[in-house]
Design a protein around this motif. Sequence first.
Motif, short mmCIF file in Angstrom:
data_model
loop_
_atom_site.label_atom_id
_atom_site.label_comp_id
_atom_site.label_asym_id
_atom_site.label_seq_id
_atom_site.Cartn_x
_atom_site.Cartn_y
_atom_site.Cartn_z
N TRP A 105 1.41 -9.07 -1.73
CA TRP A 105 0.49 -9.69 -2.56
C TRP A 105 -0.82 -9.01 -2.83
O TRP A 105 -1.22 -8.93 -4.13
CB TRP A 105 0.52 -11.39 -2.20
N THR A 106 -1.45 -8.86 -1.50
CA THR A 106 -2.58 -8.35 -1.71
C THR A 106 -2.66 -6.82 -2.48
O THR A 106 -3.72 -6.66 -3.34
CB THR A 106 -3.39 -7.98 -0.40
N ALA A 107 -1.62 -6.09 -2.22
CA ALA A 107 -1.78 -4.91 -2.57
C ALA A 107 -1.29 -4.88 -4.43
O ALA A 107 -1.96 -3.82 -5.04
CB ALA A 107 -0.57 -4.04 -1.91
N MET A 108 -0.63 -5.93 -4.76
CA MET A 108 -0.60 -6.16 -6.18
C MET A 108 -1.37 -6.89 -7.07
O MET A 108 -1.33 -6.92 -8.03
CB MET A 108 0.97 -6.58 -6.34
N THR A 109 -2.62 -7.51 -6.32
CA THR A 109 -3.55 -8.28 -6.85
C THR A 109 -4.94 -8.06 -6.56
O THR A 109 -5.84 -9.02 -7.24
CB THR A 109 -3.15 -9.82 -6.37
N THR A 110 -5.35 -6.80 -6.02
CA THR A 110 -6.78 -6.56 -5.77
C THR A 110 -7.08 -5.15 -6.32
O THR A 110 -6.08 -4.35 -6.37
CB THR A 110 -6.92 -6.71 -4.35
N GLU A 169 -8.86 -2.72 -5.40
CA GLU A 169 -8.98 -1.55 -4.75
C GLU A 169 -7.66 -0.84 -4.43
O GLU A 169 -7.24 0.36 -4.44
CB GLU A 169 -9.76 -1.80 -3.64
N HIS A 170 -6.59 -1.80 -4.27
CA HIS A 170 -5.25 -1.53 -3.83
C HIS A 170 -4.44 -0.97 -5.26
O HIS A 170 -3.69 0.09 -5.13
CB HIS A 170 -4.52 -2.48 -3.34
N LEU A 171 -4.65 -1.80 -6.38
CA LEU A 171 -3.87 -1.54 -7.64
C LEU A 171 -4.47 -0.13 -7.98
O LEU A 171 -3.39 0.60 -8.41
CB LEU A 171 -4.22 -2.42 -8.62
N ALA A 172 -5.66 0.02 -7.96
CA ALA A 172 -5.99 1.72 -8.31
C ALA A 172 -5.05 2.59 -7.63
O ALA A 172 -5.16 3.97 -8.20
CB ALA A 172 -7.45 1.89 -8.09
N ARG A 173 -4.61 2.41 -6.63
CA ARG A 173 -4.05 3.39 -5.75
C ARG A 173 -2.65 3.61 -6.07
O ARG A 173 -1.88 4.67 -5.47
CB ARG A 173 -4.28 3.21 -4.07
N TRP A 174 -1.95 2.75 -6.65
CA TRP A 174 -0.62 2.74 -6.97
C TRP A 174 0.02 2.72 -8.25
O TRP A 174 0.89 3.14 -8.60
CB TRP A 174 0.40 1.90 -5.84
N ARG A 228 5.02 4.83 -4.80
CA ARG A 228 3.43 4.91 -4.33
C ARG A 228 3.08 3.65 -3.55
O ARG A 228 2.60 3.58 -2.60
CB ARG A 228 2.53 5.12 -5.55
N LEU A 229 3.74 2.56 -4.20
CA LEU A 229 3.32 1.22 -3.35
C LEU A 229 3.93 1.01 -2.14
O LEU A 229 3.19 0.79 -1.15
CB LEU A 229 3.60 -0.09 -4.35
N GLY A 247 4.42 3.60 -0.09
CA GLY A 247 3.67 4.42 0.76
C GLY A 247 2.45 3.95 1.13
O GLY A 247 2.15 3.54 2.47
N LEU A 248 1.85 3.06 0.31
CA LEU A 248 0.46 2.54 0.63
C LEU A 248 0.68 1.35 1.45
O LEU A 248 0.06 1.12 2.51
CB LEU A 248 -0.05 1.81 -0.80
N LEU A 249 1.94 0.50 1.41
CA LEU A 249 2.10 -0.64 2.37
C LEU A 249 2.46 0.12 3.61
O LEU A 249 2.33 -0.63 4.80
CB LEU A 249 3.37 -1.29 1.67
N ALA A 250 3.18 1.12 3.53
CA ALA A 250 3.50 1.59 4.75
C ALA A 250 2.14 2.19 5.53
O ALA A 250 2.16 2.02 7.21
CB ALA A 250 4.17 3.04 4.61
N GLN A 251 1.05 2.28 5.27
CA GLN A 251 -0.22 2.59 5.83
C GLN A 251 -0.82 1.31 6.55
O GLN A 251 -1.83 1.46 7.27
CB GLN A 251 -1.17 3.20 4.80
N GLY A 252 -0.31 0.36 5.87
CA GLY A 252 -0.97 -1.14 6.41
C GLY A 252 -1.80 -1.61 5.69
O GLY A 252 -2.82 -2.25 5.97
#
Length: 157
Positions: free
Chosen positions: A34-39, A41-46, A149-150, A152-157
């Motif tokens: 959820w955080t990766a898909m709604t913030t 700083e994270h959206l810009a990365r994937w 890409r997402l 990979g980002l989630l795998a980094q924690g």
Amino acid sequence: MTRRELGDAATTVVAEGSDLLIERVFAAPRELVWTAMTTAEHLARWIGPHGTTTEVVELDLRPGGRWKWINGEVAFLGEYLEVDPPKRLVRTTAPDGGPPGPPAVETITFDEVDGGTRVHWLTTFPSPDVLDFAVSTGMAKGIVEQYERLAGLLAQG
């Protein structure tokens, strides 16, 4: 209505009628997905296919809030209709400066499953012709790549 399977082994992408269904299980807790898909700083990365960068211009995550991001030379924008963290998100989406007419509506659900989180992303386009046009632009390949890409980002924690 022709059903078209457009995904790969990890990401389901199905176009049928006016609907585009995207589904993938990510090996991460629902709150992290959820955080990766709604913030911003994270959206810009994937968001976007491999080799692209995204600028998140606006992200007001609340019903009635607006969002806008620019990926390469294409800008997308919309309005949040429902926000139910970390379970469900409904928003409109359209290319900025695109053809007149109603936007597509995206309904994204986040379900806890063994091994992680299933993201079920249903986009309902205004018509089958609008979906066909979007698919013709290479959208399915971009979706698969951005989900890689997402992951990979989630795998980094």
